[in-house]
Design a protein around this motif. Structure first.
Motif, PDB file in Angstrom:
ATOM      1  N   SER A 218       0.892  -1.039   0.180  1.00 42.25           N
ATOM      2  CA  SER A 218      -0.059  -0.013   0.046  1.00 42.25           C
ATOM      3  C   SER A 218       0.773   1.244  -0.102  1.00 42.25           C
ATOM      4  O   SER A 218       1.880   1.149   0.652  1.00 42.25           O
ATOM      5  CB  SER A 218      -0.892  -0.029   1.263  1.00 42.25           C
ATOM      6  OG  SER A 218      -0.297  -0.047   2.461  1.00 42.25           O
ATOM      7  N   GLU A 219       0.275   2.392  -0.424  1.00 47.38           N
ATOM      8  CA  GLU A 219       1.247   3.573  -0.675  1.00 47.38           C
ATOM      9  C   GLU A 219       1.430   4.039   0.639  1.00 47.38           C
ATOM     10  O   GLU A 219       2.170   5.101   0.766  1.00 47.38           O
ATOM     11  CB  GLU A 219       0.412   4.545  -1.573  1.00 47.38           C
ATOM     12  CG  GLU A 219      -0.817   4.976  -1.139  1.00 47.38           C
ATOM     13  CD  GLU A 219      -1.427   5.960  -1.934  1.00 47.38           C
ATOM     14  OE1 GLU A 219      -0.740   6.764  -2.861  1.00 47.38           O
ATOM     15  OE2 GLU A 219      -2.654   6.201  -1.932  1.00 47.38           O
ATOM     16  N   ASP A 220       0.873   3.609   1.804  1.00 46.74           N
ATOM     17  CA  ASP A 220       1.196   4.345   3.032  1.00 46.74           C
ATOM     18  C   ASP A 220       2.174   3.519   3.807  1.00 46.74           C
ATOM     19  O   ASP A 220       2.540   3.517   5.165  1.00 46.74           O
ATOM     20  CB  ASP A 220      -0.088   4.558   3.912  1.00 46.74           C
ATOM     21  CG  ASP A 220      -0.884   3.207   4.182  1.00 46.74           C
ATOM     22  OD1 ASP A 220      -0.353   2.036   3.492  1.00 46.74           O
ATOM     23  OD2 ASP A 220      -1.632   3.376   5.158  1.00 46.74           O
ATOM     24  N   ARG A 257      12.593   6.356  -4.998  1.00 44.15           N
ATOM     25  CA  ARG A 257      11.589   5.907  -3.962  1.00 44.15           C
ATOM     26  C   ARG A 257      12.512   4.582  -3.286  1.00 44.15           C
ATOM     27  O   ARG A 257      12.186   4.470  -1.996  1.00 44.15           O
ATOM     28  CB  ARG A 257      10.370   5.439  -4.344  1.00 44.15           C
ATOM     29  CG  ARG A 257       9.523   6.451  -5.085  1.00 44.15           C
ATOM     30  CD  ARG A 257       8.443   5.710  -5.796  1.00 44.15           C
ATOM     31  NE  ARG A 257       8.678   5.019  -6.853  1.00 44.15           N
ATOM     32  CZ  ARG A 257       8.333   4.093  -7.548  1.00 44.15           C
ATOM     33  NH1 ARG A 257       6.896   3.903  -7.105  1.00 44.15           N
ATOM     34  NH2 ARG A 257       8.593   3.567  -8.365  1.00 44.15           N
ATOM     35  N   LEU A 277       5.624   5.649  -1.174  1.00 39.54           N
ATOM     36  CA  LEU A 277       5.104   5.292  -2.406  1.00 39.54           C
ATOM     37  C   LEU A 277       4.043   6.205  -2.733  1.00 39.54           C
ATOM     38  O   LEU A 277       3.044   6.800  -1.760  1.00 39.54           O
ATOM     39  CB  LEU A 277       4.921   3.721  -2.232  1.00 39.54           C
ATOM     40  CG  LEU A 277       5.825   2.807  -1.673  1.00 39.54           C
ATOM     41  CD1 LEU A 277       5.305   1.380  -1.547  1.00 39.54           C
ATOM     42  CD2 LEU A 277       7.290   2.957  -2.723  1.00 39.54           C
ATOM     43  N   ASP A 278       3.473   6.092  -4.049  1.00 38.40           N
ATOM     44  CA  ASP A 278       2.376   6.954  -4.500  1.00 38.40           C
ATOM     45  C   ASP A 278       1.827   6.139  -5.604  1.00 38.40           C
ATOM     46  O   ASP A 278       2.208   6.093  -6.752  1.00 38.40           O
ATOM     47  CB  ASP A 278       2.987   8.342  -5.113  1.00 38.40           C
ATOM     48  CG  ASP A 278       1.912   9.341  -5.108  1.00 38.40           C
ATOM     49  OD1 ASP A 278       0.819   9.061  -4.948  1.00 38.40           O
ATOM     50  OD2 ASP A 278       2.082  10.395  -5.826  1.00 38.40           O
ATOM     51  N   PHE A 279       0.584   5.828  -5.330  1.00 40.60           N
ATOM     52  CA  PHE A 279      -0.237   5.177  -6.115  1.00 40.60           C
ATOM     53  C   PHE A 279      -0.625   6.068  -7.188  1.00 40.60           C
ATOM     54  O   PHE A 279      -0.796   5.513  -8.635  1.00 40.60           O
ATOM     55  CB  PHE A 279      -1.684   4.647  -5.439  1.00 40.60           C
ATOM     56  CG  PHE A 279      -2.715   4.088  -6.431  1.00 40.60           C
ATOM     57  CD1 PHE A 279      -2.536   2.764  -6.771  1.00 40.60           C
ATOM     58  CD2 PHE A 279      -3.422   5.041  -6.813  1.00 40.60           C
ATOM     59  CE1 PHE A 279      -3.674   2.505  -7.658  1.00 40.60           C
ATOM     60  CE2 PHE A 279      -4.736   4.424  -7.658  1.00 40.60           C
ATOM     61  CZ  PHE A 279      -4.703   3.123  -8.296  1.00 40.60           C
ATOM     62  N   PRO A 283       1.632   3.663  -9.889  1.00 41.76           N
ATOM     63  CA  PRO A 283       0.923   2.228  -9.416  1.00 41.76           C
ATOM     64  C   PRO A 283       1.713   1.027  -9.696  1.00 41.76           C
ATOM     65  O   PRO A 283       1.541   0.149  -8.962  1.00 41.76           O
ATOM     66  CB  PRO A 283      -0.557   2.246 -10.128  1.00 41.76           C
ATOM     67  CG  PRO A 283      -0.188   3.228 -11.239  1.00 41.76           C
ATOM     68  CD  PRO A 283       0.818   3.963 -11.012  1.00 41.76           C
ATOM     69  N   VAL A 315       1.740  -0.834  -6.298  1.00 42.05           N
ATOM     70  CA  VAL A 315       1.249  -0.026  -5.230  1.00 42.05           C
ATOM     71  C   VAL A 315      -0.051   0.170  -5.214  1.00 42.05           C
ATOM     72  O   VAL A 315      -0.727   0.579  -6.104  1.00 42.05           O
ATOM     73  CB  VAL A 315       1.914   1.465  -5.442  1.00 42.05           C
ATOM     74  CG1 VAL A 315       1.436   2.365  -4.013  1.00 42.05           C
ATOM     75  CG2 VAL A 315       3.729   1.303  -5.404  1.00 42.05           C
ATOM     76  N   ASP A 317      -3.908   1.635  -3.716  1.00 40.50           N
ATOM     77  CA  ASP A 317      -4.466   2.974  -3.272  1.00 40.50           C
ATOM     78  C   ASP A 317      -4.867   3.095  -1.881  1.00 40.50           C
ATOM     79  O   ASP A 317      -5.380   2.120  -1.267  1.00 40.50           O
ATOM     80  CB  ASP A 317      -5.538   3.731  -4.110  1.00 40.50           C
ATOM     81  CG  ASP A 317      -5.884   4.820  -4.082  1.00 40.50           C
ATOM     82  OD1 ASP A 317      -4.954   5.611  -3.619  1.00 40.50           O
ATOM     83  OD2 ASP A 317      -7.001   5.312  -4.202  1.00 40.50           O
ATOM     84  N   GLU A 320      -5.737   9.458   0.907  1.00 43.34           N
ATOM     85  CA  GLU A 320      -4.817  10.485   1.715  1.00 43.34           C
ATOM     86  C   GLU A 320      -5.519  11.760   1.848  1.00 43.34           C
ATOM     87  O   GLU A 320      -6.601  12.137   1.161  1.00 43.34           O
ATOM     88  CB  GLU A 320      -3.594  10.425   0.975  1.00 43.34           C
ATOM     89  CG  GLU A 320      -2.873   9.017   0.539  1.00 43.34           C
ATOM     90  CD  GLU A 320      -1.899   9.235  -0.408  1.00 43.34           C
ATOM     91  OE1 GLU A 320      -0.552   9.303   0.019  1.00 43.34           O
ATOM     92  OE2 GLU A 320      -2.265   9.140  -1.642  1.00 43.34           O
TER      93      GLU A 320
END
Length: 590
Positions: A218-220, A257, A277-279, A283, A315, A317, A320
């Motif tokens: 996950s992006e978090d 990253r 990370l950034d979806f 992605p 990645v 979503d 956010e």
């Protein structure tokens, strides 16, 4: 006087290098040192001969400076002291010394003939740049003597060590020890050189597998998390630059990253998250990793597909919070801007592309409003720099729809000063007084201030009397930018309080002017202090009022006492009449 003689040995003590002599007989000679020495190896006899009494060592001290003294039989000096300098000449009395217990050089196993391996430098304590300190080098032993003896040579005077016969192979011997003879004209010393043969980088790193599959996060996922362990091996000598492996991402991570750290003992690589990370921006990424050595490969050997591996990073979503373009927004306006003037603007975006609604928080004075759609900030009430120089509020960005997540930023509004405050007195001046009667004209000093911002040079006030009718009694003039002096023009003042109006102009733009009243008391003084106020303060009776009140009180009390006294006298008279009448009435008989 300069004397030169060489270092001496025990057998050469008491040698007479030179002598001094007084013109007439009967002089007594002695020596005295110019400096404090641990030992003084010279003496003089009564003929003026100077002797060396102890061995000289140039390495200990190469120059002695002392004085010869001539005195008569009574101990009186016959002349000024004679300075004598003795320079000690060097002899070859020190053998060469090795630079250290062991000198270590390194050489790669593929180095060409004539390659310089290192420079071996010994030293000699004898005087430099003389025949006593010229050193010669010679290799007298090589251990081991495989594959052949004489693999190395050393230049006779420079000490440069080189390959002499053939390139080295670590399989033959990983280490050689050379015994080097270092000599000068009279002495020889044996020193040791250790030469380590370094493995050449002729093997490339090879991954245990070329594809590590798909990895989903996950992006978090927290920065610093390890998401994958990779492994490559190298057949070169362990724990050298030829076998150490460095992992480098060559494709799929332009944003940087990811990072890869290598275990120095196992050469395992740990792929970690370096940046969030950034979806929304990446992605799915195909990551390509290259395994390489810090040492360059030997000519003819190149990296190939075995030194590369891949994996796919997926990645997912996560909803956010909105992201502001700045953590702190700053703006500056004049404090007198009109209401509804635009004073700033903020922007935020939602990573998921949702709309943003803006609001303000901590607008304690109610000075600002924000357009909920555009983020433009306007004034909604008059601003005042003297109340808040920098006005700070929080800006809240809330996503429209979704989970209604929000984030905050800061908005700092700096208010520029305008001249909107009239000058005033810097403090309370109710205690100003002159002693009455005034014998000579006097003066008082007072200070003005302004709630507006000072210039770099401070305030620049002008002062004048507030009424032309007072010009015959008072005068005021400026001392500096903030202080002025109020002076009397004569001595004919009554014993009372005078209120003197003072006009103060700030000379700003536009200029503002204020009139202040200075109360000045003329009173009887005792030991330099005002005995009583000349006027009456609010709520406090004067002396006349106090005396009147006291007399009135006494009069009322007297009237009351008189009334009481008259009533008592009348009551007593009535009682006497009633008793007399009663005595004249006869009682009835039965």
């Amino acid at each position: 006087m300069l004397c030169t003689f060489r270092s001496t040995t025990k057998q050469e003590e008491y040698h007479s290098p030179d002598k001094v002599q007084w013109n007439e007989p009967g002089a007594h000679y002695s020596l005295t040192t110019k400096e404090t020495l641990p030992r003084f190896p010279f003496s003089i006899d009564q003929e003026g001969n100077i002797y060396v009494t102890q061995p000289l060592d140039r390495e200990e001290k190469d120059l002695y400076v002392f004085y010869a003294v001539a005195k008569d039989e009574y101990g009186n000096p016959l002349s000024y002291w004679l300075q004598i300098e003795v320079k000690v000449k060097d002899i070859n009395d020190n053998p060469p010394s090795c630079p250290s217990t062991m000198t270590v050089f390194e050489v790669q196993e593929n180095e060409a003939l004539g390659k310089r391996i290192g420079i071996f430098t010994a030293y000699d304590l004898d005087e430099a740049n003389t025949v006593h300190s010229v050193l010669r080098y010679k290799i007298v032993q090589q251990t081991p003597e495989c594959p052949v003896d004489g693999l190395f040579l050393i230049e006779e005077y420079e000490g440069k060590v080189q390959l002499a016969k053939q390139s080295l192979k670590k399989q033959d011997a990983p280490q050689y020890n050379l015994t080097v003879e270092v000599s000068d004209r009279d002495f020889k010393t044996l020193c040791t050189i250790e030469i380590n043969v370094i493995d050449i980088n002729d093997q490339i790193p090879i991954f245990e597998k070329s594809d590590y599959g798909n990895l989903t996060f996950s992006e978090d996922t927290a920065v610093g998390s390890t998401i994958l362990t990779i492994q490559a091996t190298d057949a070169d000598e362990p724990f050298t630059g030829s076998s150490k492996i460095l992992y480098r991402i060559t494709q799929g991570d332009k944003e940087g990253r990811l990072a890869i750290d290598t275990d120095p003992h196992t050469n395992a690589g740990y792929v970690t998250i370096k940046k969030p990370l950034d979806f929304e921006t990446a992605p799915i990424s195909r990551i390509v990793i290259h395994a390489e050595n810090p040492e360059p490969l030997v000519p003819g050997v190149t990296y190939n597909a075995s030194s590369f591996a891949t994996f796919v990073l997926v990645v997912t979503d996560v909803n956010e919070t909105p992201v502001f373009s700045q953590f702190v927004y700053q703006a500056e306006v004049r404090e007198d801007v009109a209401v509804n003037t635009k004073v700033g603007n903020v922007t935020a975006r939602d990573p998921e592309g949702l709309g943003i609604r803006y609001s303000l928080r901590d607008d304690t004075r109610g000075w600002l409003r924000i357009d909920p759609t555009t983020g433009e900030i306007f004034s909604k009430a008059p601003l005042d720099r003297e109340t808040e120089h920098v006005y700070q509020v929080q800006v809240v960005a809330t996503e429209v729809g979704g989970s209604s997540l929000s984030s905050t930023s800061l908005f700092h509004l700096t208010l520029k000063d305008v001249n909107d405050n009239a000058p005033r007195l810097a403090r309370d001046y109710t205690g100003l007084f002159f002693c009455h009667p005034l014998r000579t004209p006097g003066s008082l000093v007072f200070e003005a201030t302004d709630d507006d911002q000072q210039t770099l040079r401070g305030f620049h006030f002008s002062f004048s009397l507030g009424s032309e009718s007072l010009q015959n009694d008072w005068e005021v003039y400026r001392i500096n930018g903030s202080f002025a002096r109020l002076s009397t023009k004569h001595t004919n003042f009554e014993e009372r309080v005078y209120t003197v109006p003072i006009r103060i102009n700030d000379q700003g733009w536009p200029p503002l002017e204020g009139t202040v009243n200075l109360p000045v008391t003329f009173c009887t003084c005792v030991e330099g202090s005002c005995f009583r106020p000349a006027g009456r303060r609010e709520g406090i009776p004067t002396v006349g009022m106090a005396v009147g009140t006291l007399l009135t009180t006494l009069l009322v009390i007297g009237i009351i006492l008189a009334v009481v006294f008259i009533r008592i006298k009348n009551n007593r008279s009535s009682d006497k009449v009633e008793n007399a009448q009663a005595s004249e009435v006869k009682p009835l008989r039965s």
